[in-house]
Design a protein around this motif. Structure first.
Motif, PDB file in Angstrom:
ATOM      1  N   MET A   1       0.834  -1.196   0.000  1.00  0.00           N
ATOM      2  CA  MET A   1       0.000   0.000   0.000  1.00  0.00           C
ATOM      3  C   MET A   1       0.871   1.250   0.000  1.00  0.00           C
ATOM      4  O   MET A   1       0.707   2.156  -0.799  1.00  0.00           O
ATOM      5  N   ASN A   2       1.896   1.273   0.849  1.00  0.00           N
ATOM      6  CA  ASN A   2       2.772   2.427   0.878  1.00  0.00           C
ATOM      7  C   ASN A   2       3.579   2.563  -0.403  1.00  0.00           C
ATOM      8  O   ASN A   2       3.964   3.661  -0.773  1.00  0.00           O
TER       9      ASN A   2
ATOM     10  N   ILE B   1       2.111   4.974  -2.789  1.00  0.00           N
ATOM     11  CA  ILE B   1       2.395   6.384  -2.459  1.00  0.00           C
ATOM     12  C   ILE B   1       3.838   6.710  -2.833  1.00  0.00           C
ATOM     13  O   ILE B   1       4.119   7.755  -3.439  1.00  0.00           O
TER      14      ILE B   1
ATOM     15  N   ASP C   1      -1.042  11.722   3.133  1.00  0.00           N
ATOM     16  CA  ASP C   1      -1.397  11.027   4.383  1.00  0.00           C
ATOM     17  C   ASP C   1      -2.655  11.630   4.991  1.00  0.00           C
ATOM     18  O   ASP C   1      -3.548  10.906   5.464  1.00  0.00           O
TER      19      ASP C   1
ATOM     20  N   VAL D   1      -5.606  10.446   3.020  1.00  0.00           N
ATOM     21  CA  VAL D   1      -5.891   9.033   3.286  1.00  0.00           C
ATOM     22  C   VAL D   1      -6.561   8.879   4.651  1.00  0.00           C
ATOM     23  O   VAL D   1      -7.580   8.186   4.793  1.00  0.00           O
TER      24      VAL D   1
ATOM     25  N   ASP E   1      -6.640   0.406   1.667  1.00  0.00           N
ATOM     26  CA  ASP E   1      -6.157   0.279   0.285  1.00  0.00           C
ATOM     27  C   ASP E   1      -6.934   1.190  -0.666  1.00  0.00           C
ATOM     28  O   ASP E   1      -6.351   1.909  -1.477  1.00  0.00           O
TER      29      ASP E   1
ATOM     30  N   VAL F   1      -6.053   4.929  -0.179  1.00  0.00           N
ATOM     31  CA  VAL F   1      -4.824   5.365  -0.853  1.00  0.00           C
ATOM     32  C   VAL F   1      -5.093   5.561  -2.338  1.00  0.00           C
ATOM     33  O   VAL F   1      -4.747   6.593  -2.928  1.00  0.00           O
TER      34      VAL F   1
END
Lengths: 119, 328
Positions: free
Chosen positions: B1-2, B5, B33, B36, B47, B50
């Motif tokens: 997930m990160n 980004i 952030d 989100v 998920d 994001v």
């Protein structure tokens, strides 16, 4: 071109520039990118994040905003604040907006024109 | 997930000036952030949150252009006009001249008709592409360097810049164009003796009189437009002088060609055109071109002078009206 597309094109033309006035006015109280985005959408401005974030940096480069990093919280945030110069410009822009609003309103009032022509 | 980004942020940073990168990175990450968190707070799955937050930010290239203050066009309105004018001028004036010169050189080089056509097409495409590319590149760079378009003009536009539509009005630019042709012909006449081919194309025997004579007439032809510009009026004299110059040039050329003294016999002998006889063919071409050019010149100047003298109107297509303005 459909009617809707024509309208949205003209609306976009009309709204261009209003985000600058709104941002400079809101940021008299320090704020960061996302908070400003929320405030503006809550106030009824249709502004997109990918327009607003670069705009803030541009206004800063023009000296209308200053910024400082606030690292007190877990998430470091860049706070923007309207400068004296930015405030003066925002006041001028709001004055122009009010003048235009009145001018458009006057044009739209049919009684005013008939009264004027009879006198 | 990160990683989504990360990929987004790096894609933006790649196209942003280096000294701003760390600042923009921190601010952008915080903003993402925040977005989100707001979405997760209102009940979205992390998920999806994001994905939606990034979707809202849109194309990273576009965001990067916004941060860098880069225009999203190649040539802006400041330069569009002058860019277009220069391209039109180059492609409509300079390109045909270059292609013609290249074709003539190929003909003198004893190329076949197919080779000459190949040269014409190849030169037109190559030189044309170069012109478009370099002009566009230069103006795109000027635009990005922040040069203001008006700085390139000597003075701002004024009503004096309006074009003239009076029949026969002469501008210095017209005159300059009319001077260029005789000068090019003189250059060609002199250069063919030394350049292009092993044996000179034209009969060197004529250097005793006829070639210097033609150069003299061509010098007069080059002076004629200047004289006309200074006179500032189209009169019967202007028509007569032009016709006289045309005859003084065309008559000897036709006579020399007809009596077989125009081309260098040595050069003709070096040509190998198979069944066709080069001398007959080239003589015919020279005579036809010379006659047509002379007639065209005399008639064109005569008609123009007559129209200008009478102050006749210029029709404006599409309006059914005419532009009338008597010449002073």
């Amino acid at each position: 071109m459909t009617m809707d597309a024509t309208l949205s094109g003209h609306l976009q033309e009309l709204r261009r520039g209003t985000v600058v006035v709104a941002s400079l006015t809101v940021l008299r109280e320090p704020g960061y990118g996302y908070s400003l985005l929320e405030t503006l959408s809550a106030a009824g401005f249709e502004v997109e994040a990918n327009t607003l974030y670069p705009l803030l940096r541009r206004l800063e480069a023009q000296g209308l905003l200053t910024s400082s990093w606030n690292t007190d919280e877990a998430r470091p945030r860049k706070f923007y604040r309207t400068t004296e110069q930015g405030d003066a410009i925002a006041a001028a822009l709001r004055g122009e907006w009010a003048r235009l609003d009145k001018a458009v309103g006057d044009l739209d009032t049919p009684t005013g024109t008939t009264a004027g022509s009879e006198q | 997930m990160n990683s989504l980004i990360d990929r987004y942020v790096f894609t933006v940073l790649r196209r942003v000036p280096e000294q701003q990168r760390s600042d923009i990175e921190q601010e952008l990450r915080t903003s993402i952030d925040d977005a989100v968190d707001a979405r997760v707070g209102s009940g979205e799955a992390p998920d999806t949150a994001v994905e939606q937050a990034l979707l809202e930010l849109g194309d990273p290239d576009r965001l990067a252009d916004g941060y860098a203050g880069r225009p999203r066009y190649l040539i802006g309105p400041e330069f569009y006009q002058i860019w277009r004018r220069m391209l039109v001028m180059l492609l409509s004036t300079v390109l045909p001249v270059v292609v013609t010169v290249a074709a003539v050189i190929r003909v003198l080089d004893q190329a076949t008709i197919g080779e000459v056509i190949g040269t014409v097409v190849g030169t037109a495409l190559t030189v044309g592409a170069h012109m478009v590319f370099w002009v566009t590149l230069i103006f795109a760079l000027l635009d990005r360097a922040g040069v203001a378009g008006p700085q390139l003009r000597r003075k701002p536009w004024s009503p004096d810049d309006l074009p003239h539509y009076e029949a026969g009005f002469l501008t210095p630019a017209n005159t300059a164009a009319a001077v260029v042709w005789p000068v090019l012909l003189i250059a060609g006449l002199v250069l063919q003796q030394f350049g292009f081919t092993e044996a000179p194309v034209l009969d060197p025997a004529n250097w005793s009189f006829w070639w210097p004579y033609l150069i003299g007439v061509l010098i007069l032809e080059a002076l004629y437009p200047v004289w006309l510009l200074r006179r500032g009026a189209w009169t019967h004299t202007a028509t007569a002088v032009n016709a006289a110059l045309a005859v003084l040039f065309a008559a000897p050329v036709i006579w020399l060609a007809a009596t077989g003294r125009f081309f260098n016999p040595e050069w003709i002998a070096s040509l190998n055109w198979g069944a066709t006889d080069p001398l007959d063919w080239l003589t015919g071409v020279v005579i036809v071109i010379t006659v047509l050019a002379a007639i065209w010149d005399v008639v064109e100047v005569g008609v123009r002078a007559e129209r200008a003298r009478r102050g006749l109107a210029t029709p404006v297509p599409g309006t059914g009206r005419e532009f009338t303005s008597p010449l002073s």
